[in-house]
Motif scaffolding. Structure first.
Motif, PDB file in Angstrom:
ATOM      1  N   PHE A   7       1.273 -11.282   2.682  1.00  0.00           N
ATOM      2  CA  PHE A   7       0.235 -10.974   1.688  1.00  0.00           C
ATOM      3  C   PHE A   7      -0.120  -9.492   1.739  1.00  0.00           C
ATOM      4  O   PHE A   7      -0.224  -8.902   2.810  1.00  0.00           O
ATOM      5  CB  PHE A   7      -1.011 -11.837   1.956  1.00  0.00           C
ATOM      6  CG  PHE A   7      -1.959 -11.901   0.785  1.00  0.00           C
ATOM      7  CD1 PHE A   7      -1.833 -12.894  -0.180  1.00  0.00           C
ATOM      8  CD2 PHE A   7      -2.983 -10.950   0.639  1.00  0.00           C
ATOM      9  CE1 PHE A   7      -2.716 -12.957  -1.266  1.00  0.00           C
ATOM     10  CE2 PHE A   7      -3.857 -11.005  -0.438  1.00  0.00           C
ATOM     11  CZ  PHE A   7      -3.717 -12.012  -1.392  1.00  0.00           C
ATOM     12  N   LYS A   8      -0.318  -8.898   0.563  1.00  0.00           N
ATOM     13  CA  LYS A   8      -0.630  -7.464   0.507  1.00  0.00           C
ATOM     14  C   LYS A   8      -2.071  -7.214   0.065  1.00  0.00           C
ATOM     15  O   LYS A   8      -2.594  -7.937  -0.775  1.00  0.00           O
ATOM     16  CB  LYS A   8       0.360  -6.752  -0.411  1.00  0.00           C
ATOM     17  CG  LYS A   8       1.771  -6.771   0.184  1.00  0.00           C
ATOM     18  CD  LYS A   8       2.782  -6.018  -0.655  1.00  0.00           C
ATOM     19  CE  LYS A   8       4.114  -5.963   0.086  1.00  0.00           C
ATOM     20  NZ  LYS A   8       5.164  -5.357  -0.741  1.00  0.00           N
ATOM     21  N   PHE A   9      -2.663  -6.174   0.615  1.00  0.00           N
ATOM     22  CA  PHE A   9      -4.070  -5.854   0.395  1.00  0.00           C
ATOM     23  C   PHE A   9      -4.197  -4.460  -0.205  1.00  0.00           C
ATOM     24  O   PHE A   9      -3.519  -3.539   0.223  1.00  0.00           O
ATOM     25  CB  PHE A   9      -4.831  -5.900   1.727  1.00  0.00           C
ATOM     26  CG  PHE A   9      -4.749  -7.237   2.406  1.00  0.00           C
ATOM     27  CD1 PHE A   9      -5.756  -8.180   2.240  1.00  0.00           C
ATOM     28  CD2 PHE A   9      -3.651  -7.568   3.199  1.00  0.00           C
ATOM     29  CE1 PHE A   9      -5.679  -9.433   2.847  1.00  0.00           C
ATOM     30  CE2 PHE A   9      -3.568  -8.820   3.810  1.00  0.00           C
ATOM     31  CZ  PHE A   9      -4.577  -9.753   3.633  1.00  0.00           C
ATOM     32  N   GLY A  10      -5.090  -4.340  -1.200  1.00  0.00           N
ATOM     33  CA  GLY A  10      -5.320  -3.037  -1.822  1.00  0.00           C
ATOM     34  C   GLY A  10      -6.806  -2.814  -2.046  1.00  0.00           C
ATOM     35  O   GLY A  10      -7.630  -3.248  -1.244  1.00  0.00           O
ATOM     36  N   SER A  11      -7.154  -2.166  -3.164  1.00  0.00           N
ATOM     37  CA  SER A  11      -8.580  -1.914  -3.447  1.00  0.00           C
ATOM     38  C   SER A  11      -9.231  -3.122  -4.117  1.00  0.00           C
ATOM     39  O   SER A  11     -10.441  -3.316  -4.036  1.00  0.00           O
ATOM     40  CB  SER A  11      -8.721  -0.682  -4.346  1.00  0.00           C
ATOM     41  OG  SER A  11      -8.296  -0.984  -5.675  1.00  0.00           O
ATOM     42  N   LEU A  12      -8.418  -3.948  -4.786  1.00  0.00           N
ATOM     43  CA  LEU A  12      -8.969  -5.095  -5.524  1.00  0.00           C
ATOM     44  C   LEU A  12      -9.078  -6.322  -4.632  1.00  0.00           C
ATOM     45  O   LEU A  12     -10.011  -7.118  -4.760  1.00  0.00           O
ATOM     46  CB  LEU A  12      -8.108  -5.394  -6.760  1.00  0.00           C
ATOM     47  CG  LEU A  12      -8.092  -4.276  -7.811  1.00  0.00           C
ATOM     48  CD1 LEU A  12      -6.992  -4.495  -8.829  1.00  0.00           C
ATOM     49  CD2 LEU A  12      -9.457  -4.162  -8.507  1.00  0.00           C
ATOM     50  N   LEU A  13      -8.115  -6.481  -3.737  1.00  0.00           N
ATOM     51  CA  LEU A  13      -8.167  -7.552  -2.736  1.00  0.00           C
ATOM     52  C   LEU A  13      -8.116  -6.872  -1.364  1.00  0.00           C
ATOM     53  O   LEU A  13      -7.057  -6.752  -0.747  1.00  0.00           O
ATOM     54  CB  LEU A  13      -6.993  -8.529  -2.935  1.00  0.00           C
ATOM     55  CG  LEU A  13      -7.103  -9.426  -4.172  1.00  0.00           C
ATOM     56  CD1 LEU A  13      -5.800 -10.151  -4.451  1.00  0.00           C
ATOM     57  CD2 LEU A  13      -8.253 -10.439  -4.044  1.00  0.00           C
ATOM     58  N   PRO A  14      -9.286  -6.378  -0.908  1.00  0.00           N
ATOM     59  CA  PRO A  14      -9.328  -5.544   0.284  1.00  0.00           C
ATOM     60  C   PRO A  14      -9.357  -6.345   1.594  1.00  0.00           C
ATOM     61  O   PRO A  14      -9.871  -7.461   1.642  1.00  0.00           O
ATOM     62  CB  PRO A  14     -10.606  -4.721   0.128  1.00  0.00           C
ATOM     63  CG  PRO A  14     -11.418  -5.406  -0.922  1.00  0.00           C
ATOM     64  CD  PRO A  14     -10.598  -6.484  -1.552  1.00  0.00           C
ATOM     65  N   ILE A  15      -8.806  -5.729   2.636  1.00  0.00           N
ATOM     66  CA  ILE A  15      -8.767  -6.348   3.965  1.00  0.00           C
ATOM     67  C   ILE A  15     -10.125  -6.227   4.674  1.00  0.00           C
ATOM     68  O   ILE A  15     -10.403  -6.979   5.613  1.00  0.00           O
ATOM     69  CB  ILE A  15      -7.634  -5.729   4.822  1.00  0.00           C
ATOM     70  CG1 ILE A  15      -7.427  -6.479   6.152  1.00  0.00           C
ATOM     71  CG2 ILE A  15      -7.865  -4.244   5.076  1.00  0.00           C
ATOM     72  CD1 ILE A  15      -6.912  -7.901   6.051  1.00  0.00           C
ATOM     73  N   HIS A  16     -10.996  -5.313   4.221  1.00  0.00           N
ATOM     74  CA  HIS A  16     -12.265  -5.123   4.956  1.00  0.00           C
ATOM     75  C   HIS A  16     -13.100  -6.411   4.929  1.00  0.00           C
ATOM     76  O   HIS A  16     -12.983  -7.234   4.021  1.00  0.00           O
ATOM     77  CB  HIS A  16     -13.064  -3.915   4.431  1.00  0.00           C
ATOM     78  CG  HIS A  16     -13.555  -4.048   3.019  1.00  0.00           C
ATOM     79  ND1 HIS A  16     -14.468  -4.997   2.623  1.00  0.00           N
ATOM     80  CD2 HIS A  16     -13.248  -3.326   1.905  1.00  0.00           C
ATOM     81  CE1 HIS A  16     -14.722  -4.860   1.324  1.00  0.00           C
ATOM     82  NE2 HIS A  16     -13.980  -3.868   0.868  1.00  0.00           N
ATOM     83  N   PRO A  17     -13.932  -6.592   5.972  1.00  0.00           N
ATOM     84  CA  PRO A  17     -14.729  -7.818   6.049  1.00  0.00           C
ATOM     85  C   PRO A  17     -15.660  -7.963   4.824  1.00  0.00           C
ATOM     86  O   PRO A  17     -16.027  -6.967   4.212  1.00  0.00           O
ATOM     87  CB  PRO A  17     -15.563  -7.649   7.322  1.00  0.00           C
ATOM     88  CG  PRO A  17     -14.865  -6.604   8.108  1.00  0.00           C
ATOM     89  CD  PRO A  17     -14.160  -5.716   7.138  1.00  0.00           C
ATOM     90  N   VAL A  18     -15.997  -9.190   4.523  1.00  0.00           N
ATOM     91  CA  VAL A  18     -16.874  -9.499   3.388  1.00  0.00           C
ATOM     92  C   VAL A  18     -18.140  -8.670   3.475  1.00  0.00           C
ATOM     93  O   VAL A  18     -18.791  -8.610   4.524  1.00  0.00           O
ATOM     94  CB  VAL A  18     -17.241 -10.993   3.367  1.00  0.00           C
ATOM     95  CG1 VAL A  18     -18.264 -11.292   2.283  1.00  0.00           C
ATOM     96  CG2 VAL A  18     -15.998 -11.851   3.159  1.00  0.00           C
ATOM     97  N   THR A  19     -18.468  -8.020   2.364  1.00  0.00           N
ATOM     98  CA  THR A  19     -19.735  -7.311   2.303  1.00  0.00           C
ATOM     99  C   THR A  19     -20.727  -8.276   1.694  1.00  0.00           C
ATOM    100  O   THR A  19     -20.510  -8.758   0.576  1.00  0.00           O
ATOM    101  CB  THR A  19     -19.608  -6.047   1.425  1.00  0.00           C
ATOM    102  OG1 THR A  19     -18.913  -6.413   0.223  1.00  0.00           O
ATOM    103  CG2 THR A  19     -18.812  -4.969   2.120  1.00  0.00           C
ATOM    104  N   SER A  20     -21.762  -8.589   2.424  1.00  0.00           N
ATOM    105  CA  SER A  20     -22.747  -9.549   1.878  1.00  0.00           C
ATOM    106  C   SER A  20     -23.565  -8.824   0.835  1.00  0.00           C
ATOM    107  O   SER A  20     -24.066  -7.731   1.055  1.00  0.00           O
ATOM    108  CB  SER A  20     -23.629 -10.073   3.001  1.00  0.00           C
ATOM    109  OG  SER A  20     -24.123  -9.012   3.768  1.00  0.00           O
TER     110      SER A  20
END
Length: 320
Positions: free
Chosen positions: A306-319
């Motif tokens: 799976f690939k991650f970018g700006s639209l589907l980011p790897i960073h943790p969920v921002t509440s």
């Protein structure tokens, strides 16, 4: 018109000023799987799947729904992929499986993907095209191994999710996303699988749900919730399938399996056979969502690609 609101109201900067990036792999080892499960990408991906699951609940494929211009353009894109299959017949080769003509077909998509995506995305969002196109290229199988599996299917759902995030697809497109776009995608994938005799990627053989797909079973079971007479036990009944498959994605999947496989259903598709004993479609639907998380989204061999970018980011969920 409030119904053209985005499927996701994102807290981030409007897409025009967003820094789009080429998505890349981030899950390199099994311990990285925790990063994936905590990521914004995972939350958005599963949220997208579940939003669509609600949207199609109790509706037939023949239901009257709105078809926007973006949906029409996506179908045209898939029609192009279909036409390329016709233009790329399988070659004569000793091995029955994995026809090498698939690589020729894939090379064409690889070359044209950004141009195809540019036909769907309005000019003011052109900067998003290279990022979004990666998911399209990942969604049709692997050209080295000539295989296809649920990770490729997930890339297509991610492609659609990205189009929602940049506002190309909207709330009132959700039924058409499944019934028109995803359904057309399935037809093209089945044609690829048949024409080039693609191998199932990481299939669990008779213990898996299906060699190639998973999502149409989730959304397809949702369609059947509260059906007046079709029950889960009916999908192993040939007559019920033949009479209703044009209305229901789930039955269309069953029909394809029976066309591709020989022998008793209980032997070649044991998991589905077990599911046919579940009393209600809503229980089937809930069970399949749990199974999808466990068997696909939480499996390293699937998610490592799976690939991650700006639209589907790897960073943790921002509440928010």
């Amino acid at each position: 018109d409030y119904r053209r609101e985005p499927l996701y109201s994102s807290e981030e900067a409007p897409p025009a000023t967003q820094n789009f990036i080429i998505p890349k792999k981030e899950i390199h080892t099994v311990p990285d799987m925790g990063k994936w499960k905590r990521s914004q990408a995972y939350a958005d991906y599963i949220g997208f799947i579940l939003t669509l699951n609600e949207g199609v609940k109790g509706k037939k494929l023949t239901f009257e729904y709105k078809v926007s211009e973006a949906i029409e353009k996506l179908v045209a894109l898939l029609n192009t992929l279909d036409r390329w299959i016709d233009e790329t017949p399988p070659v004569d080769q000793p091995s029955r499986f994995g026809n090498k003509a698939y690589r020729t077909w894939y090379a064409k998509l690889d070359e044209e993907a950004e141009n195809l995506v540019a036909t769907v995305v309005p000019t003011h969002l052109a900067a998003a095209v290279p990022e979004v196109a990666v998911y399209l290229k990942e969604s049709v199988g692997n050209s080295t191994r000539i295989d296809y599996g649920t990770g490729h299917e997930a890339a297509f759902a991610a492609f659609l999710c990205c189009l929602c995030k940049i506002g190309v697809l909207r709330v009132d497109d959700q039924i058409a996303i499944v019934f028109k776009v995803f359904n057309r995608y399935l037809e093209v994938m089945r044609k690829l699988q048949k024409t080039y005799r693609m191998e199932p990627a990481g299939s669990q053989g008779v213990w898996g749900l299906d060699d190639f797909q998973f999502l149409p079973f989730i959304w397809g079971s949702s369609q059947l919730i509260d059906h007046p007479y079709l029950e889960p036990r009916h999908f192993v009944d040939e007559k019920a399938v033949n009479e209703n498959h044009k209305d229901y994605m789930f039955l269309e999947c069953i029909l394809f399996i029976t066309e591709m496989k020989t022998g008793p259903f209980a032997e070649h598709s044991n998991q589905l056979w077990n599911i046919s004993a579940v009393p209600s479609w809503s229980k089937v639907n809930q069970g399949l969502i749990r199974m999808y998380k466990a068997e696909c989204l939480e499996k390293f061999p699937v998610i490592q690609h799976f690939k991650f970018g700006s639209l589907l980011p790897i960073h943790p969920v921002t509440s928010g």
